[in-house]
Design a protein around this motif. Structure first.
Motif, PDB file in Angstrom:
ATOM      1  N   ARG A   2       3.672  19.345  19.161  1.00  0.00           N
ATOM      2  CA  ARG A   2       4.321  18.197  18.531  1.00  0.00           C
ATOM      3  C   ARG A   2       4.604  17.174  19.633  1.00  0.00           C
ATOM      4  N   GLY A   3       3.882  16.066  19.614  1.00  0.00           N
ATOM      5  CA  GLY A   3       4.015  15.089  20.672  1.00  0.00           C
ATOM      6  C   GLY A   3       2.887  15.233  21.679  1.00  0.00           C
ATOM      7  N   LYS A   4       2.991  14.505  22.772  1.00  0.00           N
ATOM      8  CA  LYS A   4       1.916  14.423  23.754  1.00  0.00           C
ATOM      9  C   LYS A   4       2.197  15.318  24.965  1.00  0.00           C
ATOM     10  N   ASP A  62       0.810  -1.216   0.000  1.00  0.00           N
ATOM     11  CA  ASP A  62       0.000   0.000   0.000  1.00  0.00           C
ATOM     12  C   ASP A  62       0.846   1.269   0.000  1.00  0.00           C
ATOM     13  N   THR A  63       0.241   2.324  -0.560  1.00  0.00           N
ATOM     14  CA  THR A  63       0.730   3.691  -0.387  1.00  0.00           C
ATOM     15  C   THR A  63      -0.293   4.404   0.484  1.00  0.00           C
ATOM     16  N   LEU A  64       0.153   4.836   1.668  1.00  0.00           N
ATOM     17  CA  LEU A  64      -0.736   5.424   2.668  1.00  0.00           C
ATOM     18  C   LEU A  64      -0.537   6.925   2.738  1.00  0.00           C
ATOM     19  N   LEU A  65      -1.651   7.668   2.712  1.00  0.00           N
ATOM     20  CA  LEU A  65      -1.641   9.109   2.948  1.00  0.00           C
ATOM     21  C   LEU A  65      -2.124   9.359   4.365  1.00  0.00           C
ATOM     22  N   VAL A  66      -1.290   9.983   5.193  1.00  0.00           N
ATOM     23  CA  VAL A  66      -1.643  10.288   6.575  1.00  0.00           C
ATOM     24  C   VAL A  66      -1.913  11.781   6.689  1.00  0.00           C
ATOM     25  N   HIS A  67      -3.171  12.148   6.883  1.00  0.00           N
ATOM     26  CA  HIS A  67      -3.533  13.543   7.107  1.00  0.00           C
ATOM     27  C   HIS A  67      -3.262  13.889   8.573  1.00  0.00           C
ATOM     28  N   GLY A  68      -2.404  14.877   8.807  1.00  0.00           N
ATOM     29  CA  GLY A  68      -2.053  15.232  10.177  1.00  0.00           C
ATOM     30  C   GLY A  68      -0.944  14.350  10.720  1.00  0.00           C
ATOM     31  N   ALA A  69       0.109  14.181   9.920  1.00  0.00           N
ATOM     32  CA  ALA A  69       1.151  13.216  10.263  1.00  0.00           C
ATOM     33  C   ALA A  69       2.018  13.632  11.442  1.00  0.00           C
ATOM     34  N   SER A  70       2.018  14.901  11.806  1.00  0.00           N
ATOM     35  CA  SER A  70       2.844  15.341  12.935  1.00  0.00           C
ATOM     36  C   SER A  70       2.075  15.359  14.244  1.00  0.00           C
ATOM     37  N   GLY A  71       0.770  15.073  14.199  1.00  0.00           N
ATOM     38  CA  GLY A  71      -0.057  15.106  15.402  1.00  0.00           C
ATOM     39  C   GLY A  71       0.106  13.874  16.262  1.00  0.00           C
TER      40      GLY A  71
END
Length: 219
Positions: free
Chosen positions: A212-214, A60-69
């Motif tokens: 960025r991060g928790k 698969d090729t995955l698109l992650v919307h909000g990849a830095s969240g």
């Protein structure tokens, strides 16, 4: 000292002690601090369960919307562990951070997203994971005809054959996440730690929307 008397703490809580069903509990990863471990379950389970429910695989090729969240950053790492190609969306200041998580490509979100993704994936993406909302139109322009997509923020995905997903408490899935951490395949980034008496400050930082991060609150 606070005690939760219900089997399930609906909506979360801030307390020193709570009771939980055994089906929702797992051992802390040996390689993590308690602060790091506290940051893993909700966002980690959301990323893990959305990707596994879509049967993400190495082809698969995955698109992650909000990849830095919080959720997106875990999704990038889990997807790379599976072996998928990962394209993440993030603000420019977070591009290097997302690449550091393992993403193959990172693009700016917003206007022009479709063209930017098409430039690096001319045939489109086979899977899309939305962790921010308001991207369904762009997603549908980028998915291949047999593509699968999920959102945790936009119920309208169901109208286009997508999956609107909620996290499900699972000791089994938590144990799998813990193993990924101990194997070095998954890391937790902590943006800030606040004592319980500064809870309002923790929420104020969270509402800024650029963390960025928790954010961790310690009793």
């Amino acid at each position: 000292m606070a005690y939760a008397r219900k089997d399930v703490v609906a909506g979360g809580t801030f307390a020193e002690l709570v009771s939980v069903p055994v089906r929702t509990a797992a051992r802390k990863p040996a390689s993590m601090t308690f602060e790091e471990a506290a940051s893993l379950p909700l966002a980690g389970l959301t990323a893990y369960q959305t990707l596994t429910r879509l049967n993400l695989n190495a082809n698969d090729t995955l698109l992650v919307h909000g990849a830095s969240g919080g959720v997106g950053s875990y999704a990038v790492q889990i997807a790379k562990h599976i072996g998928a190609r990962v394209i993440g969306t993030a603000s420019e200041r977070n591009h290097e951070y997302v690449r550091g998580l393992g993403a193959d490509d990172v693009v700016e979100y917003g206007d022009g997203l479709v063209e930017r993704v098409r430039a690096i994936a001319p045939d489109g993406v086979t899977v899309s994971a939305d962790y921010v909302g308001d991207v369904e139109e762009q997603t549908m322009q980028l998915l291949t005809p047999a593509g699968r997509h999920v959102s945790v923020a936009d119920p309208s995905v169901a109208l286009n054959g997508g999956l609107y997903a909620w996290v499900r408490p699972s000791a089994e899935d938590l144990a799998k996440l813990a193993q990924l951490v101990d194997d070095g395949a998954l890391r937790v980034d902590i943006a800030a730690t606040y004592p319980l008496e500064r809870l309002a400050d923790a929420f104020a930082q969270s509402r800024e929307g650029h963390t960025r991060g928790k954010i961790v609150v310690t009793p």
